[in-house]
Scaffold this active site. Structure first.
Site, PDB file in Angstrom:
ATOM      1  N   GLN A   1       1.110  -1.248   0.379  1.00  0.00           N
ATOM      2  CA  GLN A   1       0.081  -0.578  -0.312  1.00  0.00           C
ATOM      3  C   GLN A   1       0.847   1.164  -0.355  1.00  0.00           C
ATOM      4  O   GLN A   1       0.711   1.950  -0.934  1.00  0.00           O
ATOM      5  CB  GLN A   1      -0.760   0.156   1.322  1.00  0.00           C
ATOM      6  CG  GLN A   1      -2.203  -1.040   1.313  1.00  0.00           C
ATOM      7  CD  GLN A   1      -2.715  -1.235   2.206  1.00  0.00           C
ATOM      8  OE1 GLN A   1      -2.223  -0.279   3.232  1.00  0.00           O
ATOM      9  NE2 GLN A   1      -4.099  -1.987   2.167  1.00  0.00           N
TER      10      GLN A   1
ATOM     11  N   ASP B   1      -2.164 -11.680   4.761  1.00  0.00           N
ATOM     12  CA  ASP B   1      -4.090 -11.331   5.019  1.00  0.00           C
ATOM     13  C   ASP B   1      -4.540 -12.561   4.990  1.00  0.00           C
ATOM     14  O   ASP B   1      -5.617 -12.578   5.889  1.00  0.00           O
ATOM     15  CB  ASP B   1      -4.647 -10.784   3.904  1.00  0.00           C
ATOM     16  CG  ASP B   1      -4.763  -9.460   3.363  1.00  0.00           C
ATOM     17  OD1 ASP B   1      -4.332  -8.877   4.315  1.00  0.00           O
ATOM     18  OD2 ASP B   1      -4.597  -8.412   2.401  1.00  0.00           O
TER      19      ASP B   1
HETATM   20  C1  S3P Z   1      -2.676  -4.970  -0.337  1.00  0.00           C
HETATM   21  C2  S3P Z   1      -1.574  -4.706   0.505  1.00  0.00           C
HETATM   22  C3  S3P Z   1      -1.972  -5.436   1.819  1.00  0.00           C
HETATM   23  C4  S3P Z   1      -2.397  -5.996   1.930  1.00  0.00           C
HETATM   24  C5  S3P Z   1      -4.057  -5.757   2.059  1.00  0.00           C
HETATM   25  C6  S3P Z   1      -3.969  -5.282   0.322  1.00  0.00           C
HETATM   26  C7  S3P Z   1      -2.946  -4.081  -1.777  1.00  0.00           C
HETATM   27  O1  S3P Z   1      -1.278  -4.226   2.771  1.00  0.00           O
HETATM   28  O2  S3P Z   1      -2.598  -6.536   3.306  1.00  0.00           O
HETATM   29  O3  S3P Z   1      -5.129  -5.902   1.995  1.00  0.00           O
HETATM   30  O4  S3P Z   1      -4.113  -4.022  -1.804  1.00  0.00           O
HETATM   31  O5  S3P Z   1      -1.913  -2.984  -0.945  1.00  0.00           O
HETATM   32  P1  S3P Z   1      -0.463  -4.041   3.056  1.00  0.00           P
HETATM   33  O6  S3P Z   1       0.572  -3.761   1.923  1.00  0.00           O
HETATM   34  O7  S3P Z   1       0.183  -2.801   3.907  1.00  0.00           O
HETATM   35  O8  S3P Z   1       0.280  -4.889   3.921  1.00  0.00           O
END
Ligand code: S3P
Length: 447
Positions: A177, A327
């Site tokens: 993210q 997840d």
């Molecule tokens: C996601 C990244 C993950 C994941 C989330 C979706 C994404 O979070 O837990 O459900 O779509 O980039 P983080 O990158 O913060 O770990």
């Protein structure tokens, strides 16, 4: 969209028969968010098929509309986005409400950082508790200004940069993210945006940026990667076929593995290697879990996942594997509860800042089913029952869809079944979960 004000309890009975047949799970959540966002930034019309129509993604669709893109639903999973071009988003008239979705909130912060507009963003009680500084701090270096509550939490007031600067950022946490937010901001900045990740995280943003015509260079560096994006490209609309979500398939795969005699085929599952840590781990536990019909669609590997009832043994999962299955720990914990022997999952600090404190929530879920477990530092240790756990308890959902679905899979695999105090949050990522499970495991299994 429901406000989730009224809890909706749901129960899972012990499975009366094996899980059989062929099913398809809804579209990948990560890819669905990105398809709408990149479509909104592209020139031309992006045709999307297989879009996840869960609440989280619908929040992104609504936000893209408020930012000036044309977003239209044509049929089940079929959407059309007429983009505004890079830098072309317009000031939203109202607050951007991202509901339960951390991905939507964090990626849209990146997208707004590069546009000279003012926006206010909020979310539900779960999202308002989650850390946003992990994106707002690096994004501030573009020249954007973020004002939030104590700890940088939502609601946030955002003033995007008029002349955004490119970022050069080393991620302090393994987070796709945060990486994606930096890349989205980099689209609007001149020059090269550089992001370094010490551990590789899901690369759907990089893949989709290339698919839309941007230049992205990725170099391996130890266990991680250096990603460089050339700024201010012309993103050109391109069709996106969203594969089934491996994180949703996980609940069905584990349920089939745990109910003896099962053989369930889950069609068209996304198998990006940065997402498949759970499947590798389950195989290490002795699972019969195979891939049929492997192929590439829209730049992502996909295949049909076949899960058969298997006797599992405990496993140790190294911290380095966490980003590829971040997840999936709640449902892996369910598998570990039914396995023979002890399991240890290492390095789970990030689980504390998901939709809930998922490390605590997972441990409590297992305890409610009579399974012995412990949180030791950032590790989760599970004492497997070598078969059916007792069950009979209630799982606290904590506004967390994955705890709710994991609790129901635990109920199916248990002796006395399980209750979940609020099944409504399942709709954030997996509309139709209950009916799909009742089709695979037998009518009345969940209700
Ligand atoms: C996601 C990244 C993950 C994941 C989330 C979706 C994404 O979070 O837990 O459900 O779509 O980039 P983080 O990158 O913060 O770990």
């Amino acid at each position: 969209m429901p406000d989730h004000a009224v809890p909706s309890p749901v129960s899972a009975r012990p499975a009366a028969r094996p899980l059989t047949g062929r099913i398809a799970v809804p579209g990948d959540k990560s890819i669905s968010h990105r398809a709408l966002m990149f479509g909104a930034l592209a020139v031309g019309e992006t045709a999307i098929t297989g879009l996840l129509e869960g609440e989280d993604v619908l929040r992104t669709a609504a936000a893209m509309r408020l930012l000036g893109a044309e977003v239209e639903r044509l049929g089940e999973g079929r959407w059309r986005v007429a983009g505004r071009g890079i830098g072309g988003l317009t000031e939203p008239e109202d607050v951007l409400d991202m509901g339960n979705s951390g991905t939507a909130a964090r990626l849209i912060c990146g997208l707004l950082a590069g546009h000279p507009i003012f926006a206010v963003m909020t979310g539900d009680a779960s999202l308002r508790r989650r850390p946003m500084k992990r994106v707002t701090e690096p994004l501030a270096a573009t020249g954007a200004v973020f004002r939030g509550r104590e700890g940088g939490r939502l609601p946030l007031a955002i003033e995007g940069a008029r002349d955004p600067l490119p970022l050069d950022y080393v991620l302090p946490v393994a987070s796709a993210q945060v990486k994606s937010a930096c890349l989205l901001a980099g689209l609007c900045a001149p020059g090269t945006t550089r992001v370094v990740e010490r551990e590789a995280t899901r690369d759907h943003s990089e893949n989709m940026l290339r698919h839309f015509g941007a230049t992205v260079r990725v170099a391996a560096e130890g266990a991680g990667r250096v990603i460089e994006l050339d700024g201010q490209p012309e993103l050109v609309a391109a069709p996106v076929a969203v594969p089934g979500d491996p994180s949703s398939a996980a609940f069905f795969a584990v349920a089939a593995l745990l109910v003896p005699g099962s053989r369930l085929v889950i069609e068209n599952v996304g198998l990006n290697p940065l997402r498949t840590g759970l499947f590798d781990t389950l195989r290490e536990m002795g699972a019969t879990l195979t891939i049929e019909n492997p192929r590439t669609e829209g730049g992502e590997p996909v295949g049909d996942l076949v899960a058969e009832g298997s006797a599992l043994r405990g496993v140790e999962v190294p911290a380095e594997r966490a980003p590829s299955m971040i997840d999936e720990y709640p449902v892996l914990a369910v598998a570990a509860a039914c396995a023979r022997g002890q399991s240890r999952f290492r390095g789970l600090a990030e689980l504390r800042v998901k939709e809930s404190d998922r490390l605590l929530g997972t441990a409590e879920m297992l305890e409610a089913a009579g399974v012995r477990c412990a949180v030791e530092g950032d590790d989760l240790v599970v004492e497997g029952c070598g078969g059916q756990p007792p069950g009979g308890g209630t799982v606290r959902t904590r506004m967390d869809h994955r705890l709710a679905m994991s609790g129901l899979v635990l109920g199916l695999a248990s002796r006395d079944g399980m209750r979940v105090d609020d099944g409504a949050f399942i709709a954030t990522s997996f509309p139709g979960f209950t009916s799909l499970m009742n089709g695979a495991a037998g009518a009345g299994s969940i209700g």
